[in-house]
Motif scaffolding. Structure first.
Motif, PDB file in Angstrom:
ATOM      1  N   ASP A 273     -15.692  12.554 -18.211  1.00 24.49           N
ATOM      2  CA  ASP A 273     -15.522  12.537 -16.756  1.00 24.49           C
ATOM      3  C   ASP A 273     -16.911  12.545 -16.127  1.00 24.49           C
ATOM      4  O   ASP A 273     -17.604  13.572 -16.126  1.00 24.49           O
ATOM      5  CB  ASP A 273     -14.710  13.758 -16.318  1.00 24.49           C
ATOM      6  CG  ASP A 273     -14.371  13.713 -14.831  1.00 24.49           C
ATOM      7  OD1 ASP A 273     -14.936  12.843 -14.113  1.00 24.49           O
ATOM      8  OD2 ASP A 273     -13.556  14.540 -14.381  1.00 24.49           O
ATOM      9  N   GLU A 274     -17.330  11.407 -15.585  1.00 24.30           N
ATOM     10  CA  GLU A 274     -18.682  11.290 -15.036  1.00 24.30           C
ATOM     11  C   GLU A 274     -18.860  12.135 -13.776  1.00 24.30           C
ATOM     12  O   GLU A 274     -19.992  12.456 -13.399  1.00 24.30           O
ATOM     13  CB  GLU A 274     -18.995   9.824 -14.741  1.00 24.30           C
ATOM     14  CG  GLU A 274     -18.946   8.927 -15.971  1.00 24.30           C
ATOM     15  CD  GLU A 274     -19.269   7.485 -15.663  1.00 24.30           C
ATOM     16  OE1 GLU A 274     -20.443   7.197 -15.325  1.00 24.30           O
ATOM     17  OE2 GLU A 274     -18.353   6.644 -15.767  1.00 24.30           O
ATOM     18  N   ALA A 275     -17.778  12.525 -13.110  1.00 24.10           N
ATOM     19  CA  ALA A 275     -17.873  13.319 -11.879  1.00 24.10           C
ATOM     20  C   ALA A 275     -17.865  14.816 -12.162  1.00 24.10           C
ATOM     21  O   ALA A 275     -18.039  15.620 -11.232  1.00 24.10           O
ATOM     22  CB  ALA A 275     -16.719  12.957 -10.939  1.00 24.10           C
ATOM     23  N   TYR A 278     -19.710  15.327 -17.253  1.00 26.78           N
ATOM     24  CA  TYR A 278     -19.294  14.603 -18.474  1.00 26.78           C
ATOM     25  C   TYR A 278     -18.326  15.447 -19.316  1.00 26.78           C
ATOM     26  O   TYR A 278     -18.419  15.514 -20.540  1.00 26.78           O
ATOM     27  CB  TYR A 278     -20.507  14.200 -19.307  1.00 26.78           C
ATOM     28  CG  TYR A 278     -21.403  13.224 -18.602  1.00 26.78           C
ATOM     29  CD1 TYR A 278     -20.990  11.930 -18.331  1.00 26.78           C
ATOM     30  CD2 TYR A 278     -22.668  13.615 -18.170  1.00 26.78           C
ATOM     31  CE1 TYR A 278     -21.822  11.028 -17.660  1.00 26.78           C
ATOM     32  CE2 TYR A 278     -23.507  12.728 -17.495  1.00 26.78           C
ATOM     33  CZ  TYR A 278     -23.065  11.437 -17.240  1.00 26.78           C
ATOM     34  OH  TYR A 278     -23.879  10.565 -16.573  1.00 26.78           O
ATOM     35  N   ARG A 279     -17.383  16.082 -18.621  1.00 26.28           N
ATOM     36  CA  ARG A 279     -16.407  16.921 -19.324  1.00 26.28           C
ATOM     37  C   ARG A 279     -15.502  16.030 -20.179  1.00 26.28           C
ATOM     38  O   ARG A 279     -15.110  14.931 -19.789  1.00 26.28           O
ATOM     39  CB  ARG A 279     -15.582  17.721 -18.332  1.00 26.28           C
ATOM     40  CG  ARG A 279     -14.769  18.863 -18.982  1.00 26.28           C
ATOM     41  CD  ARG A 279     -14.201  19.782 -17.921  1.00 26.28           C
ATOM     42  NE  ARG A 279     -15.263  20.395 -17.110  1.00 26.28           N
ATOM     43  CZ  ARG A 279     -15.981  21.465 -17.494  1.00 26.28           C
ATOM     44  NH1 ARG A 279     -15.741  22.031 -18.674  1.00 26.28           N
ATOM     45  NH2 ARG A 279     -16.900  21.956 -16.696  1.00 26.28           N
ATOM     46  N   VAL A 307     -16.253   6.534 -23.026  1.00 26.79           N
ATOM     47  CA  VAL A 307     -15.705   7.232 -24.194  1.00 26.79           C
ATOM     48  C   VAL A 307     -16.841   7.631 -25.120  1.00 26.79           C
ATOM     49  O   VAL A 307     -17.895   6.978 -25.176  1.00 26.79           O
ATOM     50  CB  VAL A 307     -14.677   6.357 -24.952  1.00 26.79           C
ATOM     51  CG1 VAL A 307     -13.498   6.016 -24.058  1.00 26.79           C
ATOM     52  CG2 VAL A 307     -15.333   5.096 -25.493  1.00 26.79           C
ATOM     53  N   VAL A 308     -16.631   8.716 -25.858  1.00 34.74           N
ATOM     54  CA  VAL A 308     -17.623   9.174 -26.827  1.00 34.74           C
ATOM     55  C   VAL A 308     -17.600   8.238 -28.023  1.00 34.74           C
ATOM     56  O   VAL A 308     -16.566   8.078 -28.684  1.00 34.74           O
ATOM     57  CB  VAL A 308     -17.335  10.616 -27.271  1.00 34.74           C
ATOM     58  CG1 VAL A 308     -18.339  11.059 -28.343  1.00 34.74           C
ATOM     59  CG2 VAL A 308     -17.387  11.566 -26.079  1.00 34.74           C
ATOM     60  N   ALA A 309     -18.748   7.614 -28.317  1.00 35.58           N
ATOM     61  CA  ALA A 309     -18.839   6.700 -29.449  1.00 35.58           C
ATOM     62  C   ALA A 309     -19.466   7.360 -30.668  1.00 35.58           C
ATOM     63  O   ALA A 309     -19.142   7.019 -31.801  1.00 35.58           O
ATOM     64  CB  ALA A 309     -19.654   5.458 -29.056  1.00 35.58           C
ATOM     65  N   HIS A 310     -20.370   8.332 -30.436  1.00 42.03           N
ATOM     66  CA  HIS A 310     -20.999   9.078 -31.530  1.00 42.03           C
ATOM     67  C   HIS A 310     -21.097  10.540 -31.118  1.00 42.03           C
ATOM     68  O   HIS A 310     -21.612  10.857 -30.039  1.00 42.03           O
ATOM     69  CB  HIS A 310     -22.386   8.517 -31.851  1.00 42.03           C
ATOM     70  CG  HIS A 310     -22.338   7.160 -32.477  1.00 42.03           C
ATOM     71  ND1 HIS A 310     -22.214   6.959 -33.823  1.00 42.03           N
ATOM     72  CD2 HIS A 310     -22.369   5.931 -31.916  1.00 42.03           C
ATOM     73  CE1 HIS A 310     -22.191   5.660 -34.078  1.00 42.03           C
ATOM     74  NE2 HIS A 310     -22.269   5.024 -32.936  1.00 42.03           N
ATOM     75  N   ARG A 316     -15.264  19.171 -28.093  1.00 41.37           N
ATOM     76  CA  ARG A 316     -13.844  19.503 -28.018  1.00 41.37           C
ATOM     77  C   ARG A 316     -13.298  19.193 -26.630  1.00 41.37           C
ATOM     78  O   ARG A 316     -14.047  19.105 -25.648  1.00 41.37           O
ATOM     79  CB  ARG A 316     -13.623  20.993 -28.326  1.00 41.37           C
ATOM     80  CG  ARG A 316     -14.021  21.397 -29.738  1.00 41.37           C
ATOM     81  CD  ARG A 316     -13.074  20.777 -30.764  1.00 41.37           C
ATOM     82  NE  ARG A 316     -13.447  21.152 -32.121  1.00 41.37           N
ATOM     83  CZ  ARG A 316     -14.249  20.458 -32.901  1.00 41.37           C
ATOM     84  NH1 ARG A 316     -14.781  19.337 -32.433  1.00 41.37           N
ATOM     85  NH2 ARG A 316     -14.546  20.855 -34.109  1.00 41.37           N
ATOM     86  N   ASP A 317     -11.996  19.066 -26.562  1.00 43.04           N
ATOM     87  CA  ASP A 317     -11.305  18.776 -25.304  1.00 43.04           C
ATOM     88  C   ASP A 317     -11.618  19.867 -24.286  1.00 43.04           C
ATOM     89  O   ASP A 317     -11.516  21.056 -24.580  1.00 43.04           O
ATOM     90  CB  ASP A 317      -9.802  18.710 -25.576  1.00 43.04           C
ATOM     91  CG  ASP A 317      -9.028  18.228 -24.356  1.00 43.04           C
ATOM     92  OD1 ASP A 317      -9.664  17.656 -23.459  1.00 43.04           O
ATOM     93  OD2 ASP A 317      -7.805  18.416 -24.318  1.00 43.04           O
TER      94      ASP A 317
END
Length: 353
Positions: A273-275, A278-279, A307-310, A316-317
């Motif tokens: 979440d960029e706002a 970055y949660r 999305v997380v690529a690495h 964690r969520d």
């Protein structure tokens, strides 16, 4: 008991590298091996027994249609033609004289008709001799590139002697086979790409031109012919090509394959979440086809989602993350990690100073 005077340091967010879900061209490729052929190809040969008088080309030269390439000695044929033309003039004069006499009723009509018949006969012989003379001159039947010159001036050639090859190379035909089960998935006009060991960094683009009318009963495969543009004339007949037919071309939502978190038959990704610092939010997605390093997303993401690529195994969520960078065509994971180490080194120097 001593009380701790300094507050506990807050845990730093975990560093991750992200990628954006992007819309890009996609297809389901069919792979095969193919052989190149010239768009037009011919071996020009002699049809008479005679010596070579002229050779008007160099090895590998580009020539235009109707250019004179080879001239054979035709002295005897030329002499026969001149003799026939002289005889034609004689018979034409005879026809004119007899026609004038007949007009004055001084010559029978039959003599005039016989003279005209003999004139038509010699004119037919002249046409035959002119056609024979064409056999002594070898012209290019189409625009193309000649091969090696394997004869010299003065060489005695006979009917069937190969004089030179001519290939039209600006467009190449690529023949390859596909299994018969692919017949329902291919059609003329379907795009494809081809690569060659001779030019490993070049991708040649083309499309299917025609599909064979028969299936090989032994291999259960069908022959397919494609056409490739070859403006630089780099491709040559006989070359082996790796072919990928681009089935079902479409625009697809694509993410790096490294972003996937598989659990049984389900696939998840971690969305940033960029706002909100970055949660991380764990999200189930539906995927389609895969290709090297990338996967098609059918449902669960939108274009430009991050999305997380690495680093998927370290976050964690619900946790915030520290974004090291976003992968694209101009960046890579090692480069982003190097830049992060350089930033840390600069910060440590500033703190130490």
């Amino acid at each position: 008991m001593l009380a701790c005077s300094a507050p506990l340091l807050a845990q730093q967010p975990t560093a991750v590298i992200a990628a954006r879900a992007s819309l890009m061209p996609w297809s389901d490729p069919l792979s095969s091996l193919g052989t190149l052929r010239a768009d037009e190809s011919v071996t020009l040969s002699a049809t008479v027994t005679e010596t070579v008088r002229e050779l008007n080309f160099q090895d590998g030269q580009a020539v235009v249609a109707d250019r004179l390439l080879v001239r054979l000695a035709d002295d005897e044929a030329q002499a026969n033609l001149r003799a026939a033309e002289a005889q034609r003039d004689e018979r034409r004069n005879a026809v004119n004289r007899l026609s004038q006499l007949q007009d004055r009723n001084l010559a029978p009509r039959a003599d005039v008709e016989d003279a005209r018949a003999r004139l038509r006969q010699i004119e037919a012989e002249i046409q035959a001799l002119e056609a024979q003379l064409a056999d002594y001159r070898i012209h290019a039947p189409f625009d193309g590139v000649v091969g090696f010159r394997n004869v010299s001036v003065g060489t005695l050639v006979t009917p069937g002697t190969e004089l030179v090859t001519l290939d039209k190379l600006d467009v190449m035909k690529l023949d390859f086979t596909l299994p018969e089960i692919a017949l329902g998935q291919i059609a003329p006009g379907l795009p494809l790409t081809a690569t060659s060991a001779a030019y490993p960094d070049t991708i040649f683009e083309g499309e299917i031109a025609s599909i064979g009318t028969r299936v090989d009963p032994t291999s259960r495969s069908v022959t397919v012919r494609a056409e490739l543009d070859n403006p630089a004339l780099r491709l040559r007949p006989g070359m082996l090509m790796n072919v990928e037919v681009l089935r079902e071309p479409r625009e697809a939502l694509v993410i790096p394959e490294s972003a996937l978190i598989p659990e049984g038959r389900r696939q998840y990704v971690l969305v940033l979440d960029e706002a909100d610092q970055y949660r991380v939010a764990r999200r189930e997605i539906a995927i389609g086809a895969r290709r090297e390093g990338e996967v098609e997303v059918l449902d669960g993401l939108s274009a430009d989602d991050l999305v997380v690529a690495h680093g998927t195994e370290r976050v964690r969520d619900g946790q915030p993350a520290r974004l090291l960078g976003i992968l694209d065509d101009d960046t890579s994971v090692p480069e982003l990690l190097r830049q992060d180490r350089e930033r840390d080194a600069i910060n440590d120097e500033e703190v130490g100073g």
